[in-house]
Design a protein around this motif. Structure first.
Motif, PDB file in Angstrom:
ATOM      1  N   GLY A 255       0.360  18.384  -1.323  1.00 29.98           N
ATOM      2  CA  GLY A 255       0.107  19.578  -0.539  1.00 29.98           C
ATOM      3  C   GLY A 255      -0.161  19.265   0.914  1.00 29.98           C
ATOM      4  O   GLY A 255       0.128  18.183   1.413  1.00 29.98           O
ATOM      5  N   PRO A 256      -0.760  20.191   1.628  1.00 27.24           N
ATOM      6  CA  PRO A 256      -0.879  20.065   3.076  1.00 27.24           C
ATOM      7  C   PRO A 256      -1.931  19.097   3.562  1.00 27.24           C
ATOM      8  O   PRO A 256      -2.068  18.895   4.753  1.00 27.24           O
ATOM      9  N   GLY A 257      -2.726  18.495   2.708  1.00 33.84           N
ATOM     10  CA  GLY A 257      -3.675  17.492   3.155  1.00 33.84           C
ATOM     11  C   GLY A 257      -5.057  18.013   3.466  1.00 33.84           C
ATOM     12  O   GLY A 257      -5.890  17.302   4.011  1.00 33.84           O
ATOM     13  N   GLU A 258      -5.325  19.285   3.114  1.00 41.63           N
ATOM     14  CA  GLU A 258      -6.629  19.864   3.424  1.00 41.63           C
ATOM     15  C   GLU A 258      -7.741  19.265   2.563  1.00 41.63           C
ATOM     16  O   GLU A 258      -8.914  19.390   2.889  1.00 41.63           O
ATOM     17  N   LYS A 259      -7.389  18.652   1.428  1.00 38.86           N
ATOM     18  CA  LYS A 259      -8.403  18.147   0.505  1.00 38.86           C
ATOM     19  C   LYS A 259      -8.608  16.641   0.638  1.00 38.86           C
ATOM     20  O   LYS A 259      -9.170  16.002  -0.231  1.00 38.86           O
ATOM     21  N   GLY A 260      -8.151  16.076   1.731  1.00 35.47           N
ATOM     22  CA  GLY A 260      -8.325  14.646   1.937  1.00 35.47           C
ATOM     23  C   GLY A 260      -7.229  13.850   1.277  1.00 35.47           C
ATOM     24  O   GLY A 260      -6.264  14.387   0.752  1.00 35.47           O
ATOM     25  N   GLY A 261      -7.391  12.557   1.284  1.00 31.45           N
ATOM     26  CA  GLY A 261      -6.352  11.675   0.789  1.00 31.45           C
ATOM     27  C   GLY A 261      -6.433  11.350  -0.674  1.00 31.45           C
ATOM     28  O   GLY A 261      -5.662  10.519  -1.156  1.00 31.45           O
ATOM     29  N   GLY A 262      -7.387  11.961  -1.410  1.00 33.30           N
ATOM     30  CA  GLY A 262      -7.497  11.681  -2.833  1.00 33.30           C
ATOM     31  C   GLY A 262      -7.933  10.253  -3.097  1.00 33.30           C
ATOM     32  O   GLY A 262      -8.356   9.522  -2.187  1.00 33.30           O
ATOM     33  N   PRO A 263      -7.827   9.803  -4.354  1.00 33.56           N
ATOM     34  CA  PRO A 263      -8.247   8.438  -4.694  1.00 33.56           C
ATOM     35  C   PRO A 263      -7.566   7.366  -3.857  1.00 33.56           C
ATOM     36  O   PRO A 263      -8.201   6.381  -3.465  1.00 33.56           O
ATOM     37  N   LEU A 264      -6.274   7.543  -3.555  1.00 40.97           N
ATOM     38  CA  LEU A 264      -5.574   6.522  -2.788  1.00 40.97           C
ATOM     39  C   LEU A 264      -6.043   6.494  -1.342  1.00 40.97           C
ATOM     40  O   LEU A 264      -6.228   5.420  -0.747  1.00 40.97           O
TER      41      LEU A 264
ATOM     42  N   ASP B 200      -0.711  -4.023 -17.093  1.00 43.99           N
ATOM     43  CA  ASP B 200      -1.931  -4.825 -17.006  1.00 43.99           C
ATOM     44  C   ASP B 200      -2.682  -4.607 -15.695  1.00 43.99           C
ATOM     45  O   ASP B 200      -3.648  -5.306 -15.404  1.00 43.99           O
ATOM     46  N   GLY B 201      -2.240  -3.620 -14.904  1.00 46.78           N
ATOM     47  CA  GLY B 201      -2.904  -3.315 -13.642  1.00 46.78           C
ATOM     48  C   GLY B 201      -2.326  -3.992 -12.426  1.00 46.78           C
ATOM     49  O   GLY B 201      -2.748  -3.718 -11.293  1.00 46.78           O
ATOM     50  N   THR B 202      -1.341  -4.865 -12.610  1.00 49.06           N
ATOM     51  CA  THR B 202      -0.811  -5.652 -11.495  1.00 49.06           C
ATOM     52  C   THR B 202      -0.030  -4.787 -10.508  1.00 49.06           C
ATOM     53  O   THR B 202       0.801  -3.953 -10.892  1.00 49.06           O
ATOM     54  N   LEU B 203      -0.276  -5.040  -9.235  1.00 51.93           N
ATOM     55  CA  LEU B 203       0.502  -4.460  -8.143  1.00 51.93           C
ATOM     56  C   LEU B 203       1.245  -5.579  -7.424  1.00 51.93           C
ATOM     57  O   LEU B 203       0.729  -6.684  -7.266  1.00 51.93           O
ATOM     58  N   THR B 204       2.457  -5.269  -6.975  1.00 50.23           N
ATOM     59  CA  THR B 204       3.219  -6.209  -6.171  1.00 50.23           C
ATOM     60  C   THR B 204       3.151  -5.816  -4.701  1.00 50.23           C
ATOM     61  O   THR B 204       2.723  -4.700  -4.356  1.00 50.23           O
ATOM     62  N   PHE B 205       3.588  -6.735  -3.852  1.00 50.98           N
ATOM     63  CA  PHE B 205       3.647  -6.407  -2.428  1.00 50.98           C
ATOM     64  C   PHE B 205       4.586  -5.232  -2.198  1.00 50.98           C
ATOM     65  O   PHE B 205       4.332  -4.385  -1.338  1.00 50.98           O
ATOM     66  N   GLY B 206       5.666  -5.158  -2.971  1.00 46.42           N
ATOM     67  CA  GLY B 206       6.574  -4.028  -2.847  1.00 46.42           C
ATOM     68  C   GLY B 206       5.890  -2.708  -3.142  1.00 46.42           C
ATOM     69  O   GLY B 206       6.169  -1.693  -2.504  1.00 46.42           O
ATOM     70  N   ASP B 207       4.960  -2.704  -4.112  1.00 49.20           N
ATOM     71  CA  ASP B 207       4.223  -1.487  -4.450  1.00 49.20           C
ATOM     72  C   ASP B 207       3.365  -1.018  -3.277  1.00 49.20           C
ATOM     73  O   ASP B 207       3.381   0.171  -2.916  1.00 49.20           O
ATOM     74  N   ILE B 208       2.605  -1.947  -2.686  1.00 48.95           N
ATOM     75  CA  ILE B 208       1.714  -1.515  -1.611  1.00 48.95           C
ATOM     76  C   ILE B 208       2.496  -1.234  -0.332  1.00 48.95           C
ATOM     77  O   ILE B 208       2.074  -0.414   0.487  1.00 48.95           O
ATOM     78  N   TYR B 209       3.657  -1.881  -0.178  1.00 56.81           N
ATOM     79  CA  TYR B 209       4.473  -1.594   0.998  1.00 56.81           C
ATOM     80  C   TYR B 209       5.033  -0.177   0.931  1.00 56.81           C
ATOM     81  O   TYR B 209       5.104   0.518   1.956  1.00 56.81           O
ATOM     82  N   LEU B 210       5.443   0.270  -0.262  1.00 59.87           N
ATOM     83  CA  LEU B 210       5.901   1.654  -0.398  1.00 59.87           C
ATOM     84  C   LEU B 210       4.814   2.626   0.032  1.00 59.87           C
ATOM     85  O   LEU B 210       5.094   3.681   0.593  1.00 59.87           O
ATOM     86  N   CYS B 211       3.579   2.261  -0.232  1.00 64.54           N
ATOM     87  CA  CYS B 211       2.443   3.104   0.114  1.00 64.54           C
ATOM     88  C   CYS B 211       2.181   3.110   1.619  1.00 64.54           C
ATOM     89  O   CYS B 211       1.927   4.163   2.214  1.00 64.54           O
ATOM     90  N   GLN B 212       2.268   1.939   2.260  1.00 65.11           N
ATOM     91  CA  GLN B 212       1.960   1.814   3.681  1.00 65.11           C
ATOM     92  C   GLN B 212       3.009   0.948   4.387  1.00 65.11           C
ATOM     93  O   GLN B 212       2.809  -0.254   4.574  1.00 65.11           O
TER      94      GLN B 212
ATOM     95  N   ILE C  60       0.162   8.238   4.170  1.00 61.88           N
ATOM     96  CA  ILE C  60       0.300   7.601   2.866  1.00 61.88           C
ATOM     97  C   ILE C  60       1.643   8.022   2.291  1.00 61.88           C
ATOM     98  O   ILE C  60       1.884   9.198   2.029  1.00 61.88           O
ATOM     99  N   ARG C  61       2.533   7.057   2.094  1.00 66.42           N
ATOM    100  CA  ARG C  61       3.909   7.386   1.763  1.00 66.42           C
ATOM    101  C   ARG C  61       4.181   7.505   0.257  1.00 66.42           C
ATOM    102  O   ARG C  61       5.088   8.204  -0.149  1.00 66.42           O
ATOM    103  N   ALA C  62       3.440   6.790  -0.585  1.00 65.41           N
ATOM    104  CA  ALA C  62       3.743   6.801  -2.019  1.00 65.41           C
ATOM    105  C   ALA C  62       2.487   6.422  -2.793  1.00 65.41           C
ATOM    106  O   ALA C  62       1.610   5.742  -2.265  1.00 65.41           O
ATOM    107  N   PRO C  63       2.357   6.874  -4.049  1.00 66.04           N
ATOM    108  CA  PRO C  63       1.212   6.476  -4.875  1.00 66.04           C
ATOM    109  C   PRO C  63       1.302   5.013  -5.263  1.00 66.04           C
ATOM    110  O   PRO C  63       2.355   4.384  -5.171  1.00 66.04           O
ATOM    111  N   LEU C  64       0.187   4.477  -5.712  1.00 65.60           N
ATOM    112  CA  LEU C  64       0.166   3.128  -6.271  1.00 65.60           C
ATOM    113  C   LEU C  64       0.185   3.241  -7.791  1.00 65.60           C
ATOM    114  O   LEU C  64      -0.743   3.797  -8.389  1.00 65.60           O
ATOM    115  N   VAL C  65       1.254   2.742  -8.396  1.00 67.23           N
ATOM    116  CA  VAL C  65       1.417   2.800  -9.851  1.00 67.23           C
ATOM    117  C   VAL C  65       1.532   1.363 -10.351  1.00 67.23           C
ATOM    118  O   VAL C  65       2.578   0.722 -10.204  1.00 67.23           O
TER     119      VAL C  65
END
Length: 558
Positions: A377-386, A422-434, A413-418
């Motif tokens: 949505g328009p961002g009025e509720k902040g950035g959420g957990p991410l 096992d919880g692992t994130l890659t650099f590609g995951d966080i790059y999609l986000c920022q 913030i461009r994309a969620p972190l999924v």
């Protein structure tokens, strides 16, 4: 057929794009579309090879057509494009057969000299990254347009307009195109990249170009503008419900000879009969959202004798591609809309760059305990957990600079972190986000200045954006109150913020320069530069075996 033989009209197809942002691969996002039963269904969409097939399917309906883009084709891109200075994004559009692209604000992220290289080709180095790292770069085969972007001598950085003629003899028709970015571009990019350039009033620029195109024989006028708006209510890429945004004052002053406006910037999809909003301005207004998830099919019926458009209509086509797993779980395909197959030549071209970037994209950076959704949505509720997680990361990375508070802009913030199972994130995951590579900055602000900058995000100028704060900082607001007096409480570690005391505050460099309209961060004392935003996020996630995604509400809506 070329036109209506009986009527003497000529049909021209205009295929519209905007805000591609180097999305070579499917961006793992969905388009929300009406399901025909009164509900909304998310549809997995995007990816350059699928986009090419969707455009080909539209061209098959229009023997005479042109393909245009309303800016931000490059930058804030996927890693496989960004690592190579978005040369592959240009290569994709060359292969798709784009005709014209208006410059957007992100076109200037690496400076005007690098942008000129995008048009002209070559391997001259203007950035820290190496050009032509995988292959020679010959430049864009399409034409950049920049009607409102002028050098000191009054010349435009790129041509202001383009023109294309279809057919011959009595059935010949000509389409004139005006391309430009928003006047506020200097507030959105690093000042060093646009030194010596000015960005003119959008309406005045367009209205000055219309008679010149008409004098060249244009039967139809199409504007490509990197500015837009948003609709309200349920997402509807085909509609224009309660349309509002910074583009409206521009449109309400346009020359009535404009026929179509292809817009962008807000990443919102819509198709508007603008005459229903302003009867004096009966043109068509479109936007295809973001990341090549949609493409707009515009049909013009032109009278070649009268030299004008008789009718116009448009629809947004969902570029349905491949299933993916979102922060809310698996998302599959739907038979309600066509599913496109990847075009082989572009799939092969993209694969070369994706393979070359794997050493970066597949490197593990740490683990999080659950998915971190971005705010919708328009961002009025902040950035959420991410948003909260990113703010915490930037605070943690600048504690040595004395930082006590950090803020993140949700629109950045461009994309969620999924994570993986096992919880692992890659650099590609966080790059999609920022994907921006902004350095974070730490500066001193009084409590009163912090309140004022939070008010800026909730005023009536542009879309509202409640900044996401770091842990321990909580604020509440009430939009029923007058602009400038909407923050009703602010606490830090459970105590009211001291309006007179100075606090050390960390933000990304974009905000530090006044980006997104947050002028309150500009020119503050004792400003020091820290790591990049993505390095801060990686360091925060990596610092513990399993980083918990913050779930508490730090922004409260009264």
């Amino acid at each position: 057929m070329a036109g209506g033989a009986a009527s003497g009209l000529v049909e021209i197809g205009i295929i519209g794009l905007n805000d591609f942002h180097g999305s070579l691969e499917p961006p793992r996002q969905a388009v929300n579309e009406a399901d025909g039963k009164g509900g909304v269904i998310p549809v997995p969409a995007g990816g350059a090879a699928w986009l090419a097939s969707a455009i080909d399917s539209i061209r098959a309906r229009h023997p005479q057509s042109m393909t245009v883009s309303a800016g931000d084709m490059i930058s804030a891109s996927q890693l496989a494009s960004s690592l190579y200075l978005d040369e592959p994004a240009i290569g994709v559009m060359n292969r798709i057969g784009l005709d014209f692209n208006a410059v957007g604000n992100h076109e200037f992220d690496n400076g005007q000299q690098e942008l000129l290289r995008k048009q002209n080709g070559g391997c001259e180095k203007f950035t820290a990254k190496e050009p032509c790292a995988l292959e020679p770069f010959t430049g864009a085969t399409f034409r950049y347009l920049a009607a409102s972007t002028k050098r000191a001598d009054g010349s435009t950085l790129f041509p202001a307009t383009g023109i294309k003629t279809f057919g011959s003899g009595s059935q010949a028709v000509t389409v004139g195109v005006i391309g430009l970015t928003l006047r506020g571009t200097p507030n959105l990019v690093n000042p060093t990249g646009i030194q010596g350039l000015t960005f003119g009033d959008e309406t005045e620029t367009i209205n000055a170009a219309v008679p010149m195109l008409k004098a060249q024989g244009a039967d139809a006028i199409v504007v490509l503008i990197h500015e837009g708006g948003r609709t309200k209510g349920e997402p509807n890429p085909q509609g224009c419900e309660n349309f509002a945004g910074d583009i409206r004052p521009i449109l309400d002053r346009l020359d009535t000879r404009v026929d179509v406006v292809v817009s962008g910037h807000t990443h919102w999809a819509y198709v508007c009969d603008y005459g229903a909003l302003n009867p004096a301005k009966p043109f068509l207004l479109t936007s295809a959202g973001v990341y090549g998830e949609l493409v707009t099919d515009i049909t013009l019926q032109i009278d070649p004798v009268a030299g004008r458009v008789i009718s116009k209509q448009a629809r947004n086509v969902i570029v349905q591609s491949v299933p993916y797993t979102s922060s809310r779980g698996p998302l599959g395909n739907t038979p309600l809309f066509p599913q496109f197959q990847p075009r082989a030549d572009i799939a092969q071209y993209v694969a070369k760059y994706v393979e070359a970037s794997k050493a970066y994209t597949q490197r593990p950076v740490g683990k999080i305990d659950q998915s971190a959704p971005k705010s919708e949505g328009p961002g009025e509720k902040g950035g959420g957990p991410l948003g909260n997680l990113i703010a915490d990361a930037q605070l943690g990375a600048t504690r040595d600079k004395g930082a006590e508070i950090a803020f993140m802009n949700p629109f950045g913030i461009r994309a969620p972190l999924v994570p993986a199972a096992d919880g692992t994130l890659t650099f590609g995951d966080i790059y999609l986000c920022q994907p921006f590579g902004n350095n974070v900055v730490t500066e001193t602000m009084t409590g009163a200045e912090i309140k004022a900058v939070l008010e800026e995000g909730l005023d009536d100028t542009g879309p509202k954006q409640a900044l996401a704060p770091s842990a321990g900082f909580v604020f509440a607001y009430d939009l029923s109150r007058p602009a400038g007096d909407r923050i009703v409480s602010i606490t830090l570690d459970g105590k009211p913020l001291d309006m007179a005391r100075g606090y050390r505050v960390t933000v990304n460099g974009f905000l530090g320069l006044g980006g997104d309209g947050f002028s309150g961060f500009v020119g503050k004392p004792d400003t020091v530069t820290g790591p990049t935003d993505i390095d801060a996020l990686e360091g925060w996630i990596r610092a513990v075996p399993m980083r918990a995604v913050p779930q508490e509400a730090r922004v409260v809506v009264k």
